[in-house]
Scaffold this motif. Structure first.
Motif, PDB file in Angstrom:
ATOM      1  N   TYR A 265      38.311  40.056  43.587  1.00 43.99           N
ATOM      2  CA  TYR A 265      39.431  40.385  42.708  1.00 43.99           C
ATOM      3  C   TYR A 265      40.448  41.233  43.465  1.00 43.99           C
ATOM      4  CZ  TYR A 265      35.877  39.070  39.318  1.00 43.99           C
ATOM      5  OH  TYR A 265      34.899  38.393  38.643  1.00 43.99           O
ATOM      6  N   ASP A 310      39.007  44.251  32.713  1.00 47.65           N
ATOM      7  CA  ASP A 310      38.469  43.011  33.261  1.00 47.65           C
ATOM      8  C   ASP A 310      39.479  42.452  34.253  1.00 47.65           C
ATOM      9  OD1 ASP A 310      37.702  40.290  33.692  1.00 47.65           O
ATOM     10  OD2 ASP A 310      36.502  40.365  31.850  1.00 47.65           O
ATOM     11  N   LYS A 313      40.038  38.445  33.814  1.00 47.68           N
ATOM     12  CA  LYS A 313      40.827  38.039  32.647  1.00 47.68           C
ATOM     13  C   LYS A 313      42.108  38.854  32.517  1.00 47.68           C
ATOM     14  CE  LYS A 313      36.689  36.749  30.039  1.00 47.68           C
ATOM     15  NZ  LYS A 313      35.880  37.025  28.815  1.00 47.68           N
ATOM     16  N   GLU A 314      42.212  39.935  33.296  1.00 42.46           N
ATOM     17  CA  GLU A 314      43.347  40.860  33.220  1.00 42.46           C
ATOM     18  C   GLU A 314      43.519  41.364  31.791  1.00 42.46           C
ATOM     19  OE1 GLU A 314      46.901  39.622  35.172  1.00 42.46           O
ATOM     20  OE2 GLU A 314      45.857  38.894  36.953  1.00 42.46           O
ATOM     21  N   GLU A 315      42.407  41.848  31.244  1.00 40.66           N
ATOM     22  CA  GLU A 315      42.390  42.357  29.880  1.00 40.66           C
ATOM     23  C   GLU A 315      41.849  43.775  29.854  1.00 40.66           C
ATOM     24  OE1 GLU A 315      41.546  38.128  27.528  1.00 40.66           O
ATOM     25  OE2 GLU A 315      40.012  39.698  27.595  1.00 40.66           O
TER      26      GLU A 315
END
Length: 356
Positions: A265, A310, A313-315
């Protein structure tokens, strides 16, 4: 098995205190709550130990945890431990705390949730650095590692094992200058991992009485605030580099052999900050830990908050508040300083390894 599956789904929706009470219903329920891997994965992650000082005079360090859906940090008293005012918390691992009393040169292991503690027999030598090693997935027992004397490329240490009830003197050699070791370390699955400059991890095998060490080369140099962690059974290295939060995973086995690092990531830190509540101009981002089971989830600290994010998910996930709104008056008088934090699933608090 179907009945157990239904029970697990129900148990994951219960508050923490209820789960602990239900452990006492029967041996079957005790085993289900304490040992079921699926249940552990479904349960929320806790910021399990947050120690902080206030600027007011004569205030002791405080211990707080979060155990509710709102993510509020709630103070957990250590009054069950009679020497809490005469000793210092020096480490935490797997839900257990390690306390040390300098006046008596004594170690104690505590569980703040079960409110049990155990005193250790005195070590032979004065400790310079103390580490608690406990992983309930790996062993029911724990170890305490006391670094008692630094060598040019190693250390003289004493290791206490709860299985034997005694200390053993050892000497370790890690193959690089001792001055290059950092204070960033993690224990899991029998191995203590220590970040070391310029680009190494020192892996100390605590399961082997000879305490063999090996060096693991990192994909990039050690950065300030970087951390080594386990996630999904594999070793991970996370750091902030060039304005991005980056996480690498060691392929070919979580123990460190037979594979190389893969960048999993890389996310823009400013993009994360824009999702965090509050004034963007006043925000700062500090990497705390990698989620031990959900790959791609990291825990970050911003002023007054701990957030889960996350990266895949970029959440934005859980948000834990250091201070409640109703405590504004108190905040005017005292400034809070975060000293140290540990993150792990709360089911690891459910340990029966303490005798008291």
């Amino acid at each position: 098995m179907a009945n157990d599956d239904v029970s697990v789904e129900i148990l994951t929706r219960l508050p923490l205190k209820s789960l602990f009470r239900f452990k006492c219903v029967s041996k079957a329920w005790h085993g289900l709550i304490s040992n079921d891997d699926y249940l552990r994965r479904r349960l929320p992650l806790l910021t399990s130990a947050v120690f902080y000082h206030c600027s007011a005079a004569n205030r002791e360090p405080r211990f707080a945890c979060t155990s509710n859906d709102a993510g509020e940090l709630r103070e957990c008293g250590l009054e069950f431990f009679p020497l809490h005012g005469k000793s210092d918390i020096v480490d935490c691992c797997g839900g257990l705390l390690l306390a040390y009393s300098a006046s008596s040169a004594s170690f104690y292991v505590l569980s703040p949730i079960t409110k049990r503690w155990a005193g250790l027999p005195p070590a032979r030598r004065t400790t310079l650095l103390s580490v608690l090693a406990f992983d309930s997935y790996h062993s029911k027992g724990y170890k305490v590692v006391s670094f008692a004397g630094w060598l040019p490329q190693g250390s003289q240490i004493e290791v206490f094992s709860s299985s034997t009830g005694g200390w053993a003197e050892r000497r370790v050699h890690w193959g690089i200058d001792s001055d290059s070791l950092t204070a960033s370390l993690r224990y899991f699955a029998g191995t203590l991992y220590v970040l070391a400059y310029p680009h190494h991890i020192v892996a100390i095998d605590l399961d082997d009485d000879a305490l063999p060490c090996r060096l693991i080369d990192l994909p990039v140099g050690v950065k300030p605030g970087a951390c080594v962690d386990r996630s999904g059974g594999r070793l991970h290295y996370a750091c902030e580099e060039e304005g991005r939060i980056k996480v690498w995973a060691l392929e070919g086995g979580g123990g460190g052999g037979g594979g190389g690092w893969a960048l999993r990531y890389s996310v823009d830190a400013d993009a994360i900050l824009r999702r965090v509540p509050g004034n963007l101009q006043q925000k700062q981002l500090h990497l705390l830990a990698v989620h031990p089971e959900r790959e791609g989830v990291v825990y970050l600290r911003t002023p007054g908050r701990i957030v889960a994010y996350d990266l895949g998910k970029e959440e934005l996930g859980e948000i834990c508040e250091f201070r409640k709104e109703e405590e504004k008056e108190e905040k005017e008088k005292e400034k809070t300083y975060l000293v140290q934090i540990w993150v792990f699933p709360f089911s690891r608090y459910m340990s029966d390894c303490l005798a008291n």
